[in-house]
Design a protein around this motif. Sequence first.
Motif, mmCIF file in Angstrom:
data_model
loop_
_atom_site.group_PDB
_atom_site.id
_atom_site.type_symbol
_atom_site.label_atom_id
_atom_site.label_comp_id
_atom_site.label_asym_id
_atom_site.label_seq_id
_atom_site.Cartn_x
_atom_site.Cartn_y
_atom_site.Cartn_z
ATOM 1 N N ALA A 1 0.828 -1.208 0.000
ATOM 2 C CA ALA A 1 0.000 0.000 0.000
ATOM 3 C C ALA A 1 0.862 1.258 0.000
ATOM 4 O O ALA A 1 0.532 2.253 -0.659
ATOM 5 N N LEU A 2 1.958 1.225 0.731
ATOM 6 C CA LEU A 2 2.857 2.378 0.745
ATOM 7 C C LEU A 2 3.468 2.618 -0.632
ATOM 8 O O LEU A 2 3.665 3.762 -1.059
ATOM 9 N N ASP A 3 3.767 1.543 -1.330
ATOM 10 C CA ASP A 3 4.335 1.680 -2.677
ATOM 11 C C ASP A 3 3.353 2.352 -3.626
ATOM 12 O O ASP A 3 3.762 3.000 -4.593
ATOM 13 N N ALA A 4 2.053 2.225 -3.353
ATOM 14 C CA ALA A 4 1.039 2.805 -4.225
ATOM 15 C C ALA A 4 0.608 4.203 -3.783
ATOM 16 O O ALA A 4 -0.256 4.813 -4.403
ATOM 17 N N THR A 5 1.212 4.723 -2.722
ATOM 18 C CA THR A 5 0.830 6.018 -2.152
ATOM 19 C C THR A 5 1.756 7.117 -2.648
ATOM 20 O O THR A 5 2.960 6.912 -2.764
ATOM 21 N N ARG A 6 1.199 8.291 -2.917
ATOM 22 C CA ARG A 6 2.028 9.458 -3.249
ATOM 23 C C ARG A 6 2.498 10.105 -1.957
ATOM 24 O O ARG A 6 1.705 10.293 -1.016
ATOM 25 N N PHE A 7 3.768 10.464 -1.892
ATOM 26 C CA PHE A 7 4.328 11.111 -0.703
ATOM 27 C C PHE A 7 4.862 12.493 -1.063
ATOM 28 O O PHE A 7 5.549 12.665 -2.070
ATOM 29 N N VAL A 8 4.536 13.476 -0.224
ATOM 30 C CA VAL A 8 5.082 14.827 -0.345
ATOM 31 C C VAL A 8 5.591 15.231 1.026
ATOM 32 O O VAL A 8 4.783 15.402 1.949
ATOM 33 N N ILE B 1 8.608 5.855 6.490
ATOM 34 C CA ILE B 1 7.544 5.018 7.054
ATOM 35 C C ILE B 1 7.711 3.573 6.624
ATOM 36 O O ILE B 1 7.391 2.645 7.367
ATOM 37 N N ARG B 2 8.255 3.353 5.427
ATOM 38 C CA ARG B 2 8.436 1.983 4.950
ATOM 39 C C ARG B 2 9.408 1.225 5.853
ATOM 40 O O ARG B 2 9.161 0.064 6.210
ATOM 41 N N SER B 3 10.506 1.871 6.226
ATOM 42 C CA SER B 3 11.484 1.208 7.090
ATOM 43 C C SER B 3 10.888 0.903 8.461
ATOM 44 O O SER B 3 11.206 -0.115 9.082
ATOM 45 N N MET B 4 10.002 1.777 8.928
ATOM 46 C CA MET B 4 9.351 1.544 10.221
ATOM 47 C C MET B 4 8.413 0.344 10.151
ATOM 48 O O MET B 4 8.372 -0.480 11.066
ATOM 49 N N VAL B 5 7.652 0.253 9.083
ATOM 50 C CA VAL B 5 6.726 -0.869 8.935
ATOM 51 C C VAL B 5 7.491 -2.176 8.753
ATOM 52 O O VAL B 5 7.099 -3.224 9.281
ATOM 53 N N GLU B 6 8.595 -2.124 8.029
ATOM 54 C CA GLU B 6 9.394 -3.331 7.796
ATOM 55 C C GLU B 6 9.929 -3.914 9.094
ATOM 56 O O GLU B 6 10.015 -5.137 9.248
ATOM 57 N N SER B 7 10.298 -3.059 10.042
ATOM 58 C CA SER B 7 10.990 -3.539 11.249
ATOM 59 C C SER B 7 10.108 -3.596 12.486
ATOM 60 O O SER B 7 10.550 -4.099 13.519
#
Length: 971
Positions: A479-486, A494-500
């Motif tokens: 879902a994060l990969d499909a989200t636009r970030f600004v 946030i991806r690294s936080m979810v991964e760990s």
Amino acid sequence: MNDVPAERDYRATVFLPRTDFPMRGDLPKREPEALARWEAMGLFARLRADAAGRTPFILHDGPPYANGNLHIGHALNKIHKDVINRARQMAGYDADYVPGWDCHGLPIEWKIEEQYRKAGKNKDDVPILAFRAECRAYAAKWLDIQAAEFKRLGVEGNWAHRYATMDFPSEAAIAAEIHKFAANGALYRGLRPVMWSPVEKTALAEAEVEYQDKTDTAIWVRFRISNPVYEGSGYPLSRPWDNASIVIWTTTPWTIPGNQAIAYNPQASYDLIVVDEIEPGSAAIVGEELVVATDLLDSFKKAAGIVHARSFGSVSGDVFKTFHCQHPFHTHNYPLPGIMGKSGEGARLPDRLPGHVRMLPGDFVTTDAGTGFVHMAPAHGEDDFFLCRENAIGVPETVNDDGTYAADVPLFAGMHVYKVANAVCDALTATGTLLKREEFRHSYPHSWRSKAPLIYLARPNWFIRMDGPEHIRDKALAALDATRFVPEAGRNRIRSMVESRPDWCISRQRAWGVPIAIFVHKTDKSILNDPEIFARTRAIFEAEGADAWYARPAADFLGNAYNPEDYEQVFDIVDVWFESGSTHAFVLEARGMPWPADLYLEGSDQHRGWFQASLLESVGTRGIAPFKAIVTDGFVLDEQGRKMSKSLGNVTAPQEVIDLYGADILRLWVMNADVHNDLRIGKDILKQQADLYRRIRNTLRWLLGSLDGFTQAEILDRTAMPELEQYMLHKLAVLDAMLRRAVDTHDWTGVFPAIHQFCNNDLSAFYFDIRKDALYCDVRLDAEGHQVRQSETRRACRTVLDLIHRCLTTWLAPVLPFTADEAWRARFGEAECVHLAPFPTIPADWRDDALDAGWSEIRAVRKLANTELENARRTGDIAASLQAKITLTLAVDAPLALQNVDWAELLITSDAETLVAPDEAGAGTAAPLRALPKVEIAPGTKCARCWKILPEVGTNPAHPTLCRRCCEFVE
């Protein structure tokens, strides 16, 4: 006798700008009047009605805590959201915005407990429903206060139907979201260490933790090898290990009573050494044998005060896999914690000597610091917990909820973990196992509410599984990969936080919140997963709120199919991050609003808070994220870049700024900065913003005055306009493209600074300056001052000024809602409102990059020529530019635009001459001029009306003091 006409006063024949729009904003007084006007006209309802049928745009509001006046971070957040919502609305969307509040949990509960403590009152003596009622009343009070403060900032939204997590339907929906996790199997109760607050007696989420410096004690401790059993035959070294001690290093002496094992790195190298010489005062003993990691020998000897030691060689860490060691308190008749009193989940001692601990391989053990060995206290660390659990070693509960040792812990019973360092060191010294202690200062986790230090403590809690068959972690990452970030950097954060991250601990041992409204079978501890019970619970909560869980008997929820005596009713409340992470369900879905939301916008700290909680909650129940895009703001610092604090006296309160300057100044500060990085604020910065505001306001005032009496009949087609007007329309097109791009991407960086620059540089210092002459003088007025006729140049100018006014007021409306509306009403009437107007549609042919390139050359030459005019004025050669004639010598290859332009008009001189040099500019020439502009006194007589000095003045006998142009417009 000849009649000589008297010298006539022509001032009444000149057009002078007129407007009721005042120069002074007086925002602290006028802004509340505007709010009352918008309220009376039902502005939000009219916006919704006007937008019916348009494409919806949903910025879902992250809920602030209702527990105090707004701070400057709140202002930054809500202003940024409001700008985006207003801009989307004016860009043709239906931007329905529902503000909300987080009303449960520790922030509110802690405030009520503070009141109790001041009154000498014990919370435990207060009935829980009475306590919850006080929490609800406290939250309701501050919710109303904050709502008024947000409105005063100019934030438009559905205030009449705001949401709050303590609303009964919200509490019911939160409970229903918990039930979804129970139904899909991701919810479980387990024992594992969590970040625990001994003061607040509850688990905390990572987002509720802050780090502060703290002085602690580090210790080096001997664990005597008691049973060096090797696989295979023989010793790996020339000397037996029977008299050696493993040395561990820890910065948490209070965890030693909970020790259950020692971890080593099976891939690391370790040395067995014998101490030959020590420094005075060292606790090392000459002749003793110690084991430490090879890479850490030098640093260890220095720390322990060992001058010289001999090594018997190095071995691989895997040699320790069958070793046992004596617990440090073994010789002090200290029972090993694993066989004491309140043992936790799976507490047993397989393959271990009584009073001894096993050595276990752990890949997390490093040789960066310490000794290469880590003592394992499974109740007080995640690595410790999982390693011991993998090896069937139990988790002793040696520490109570308040941070004191349990009554059955020898030596330390009743002591607090943060006051026990000396006692632990004394006990270690008595057993001869303390090798070294030292005090050190480091960054340590604290509760951001109580400011008290935290500990890791294993307690039975409710968790949502991240890596089970539900695949929550994998789905969240997708879902994060499909989200636009600004900005885009937020994605990796946030991806690294979810991964760990570990499994999500959602239970709290508090009173004010939504309970985890489930039942557990007393025999097998399984969750009673019955849809009818879940539906019944939700219906009761919707009617009575979550208080019903405490007020009603269990049978009311269980119904007739189950015996309450067979089930445990869970009274832990759910983590407030779970609540706020569920808001998409009871704000968007429950109200029939589009889901997922187009945008979530909060501070960058919410990557570990609301963004992540919302992501995991939605992915765990629906499989996708509740948002399409995430925008993050930075933090607000003082003018020196320091964090704001009352002790430093550097806090800037939004209420104070509004009282002094008005909300529009605060809003301008937000949008003039790069909000995605840290912002600074203070007295000097606010003064700068007030100056910027005055320039923008003066631009609007001049526009309004210059458009006095303007009618649609004056409008001139672009193709009939002079190049200067076409160039200004190009500038509007460029700004419009920048604005539209910001609307689409949610990235407003640089947009409003560009609009301010346009007002200051392109309008006030350039276009207005040049066209004042035509605007004031190229017009004939009747006796009442009404316009009778005008030149085509003036007509083109007024057409462009009309367009500039419409563009500027609508473009500024999202960031300066009060001022823009005032400027709109000053022109179109009190019944009108700029916030109901759309952004103007800019025709594609206004954009002319070739024209822009030519006028960029012209403006560069104009800047140089103005410098020479200013020098002549400074030296006294001229008093004003209209006294001058200027001569420009251009290179033969200079752009045609420079040769064809009316330089007298552009430089506001009475005369100008353009010469072309015979040679080309040549390589290395920085400008198309072959010489500096020449300034001299213009020939002729000063016109009494336009003040130009021209030879033609006096040629008309009827108007002997006027030039030909002025004669034409006074005839």
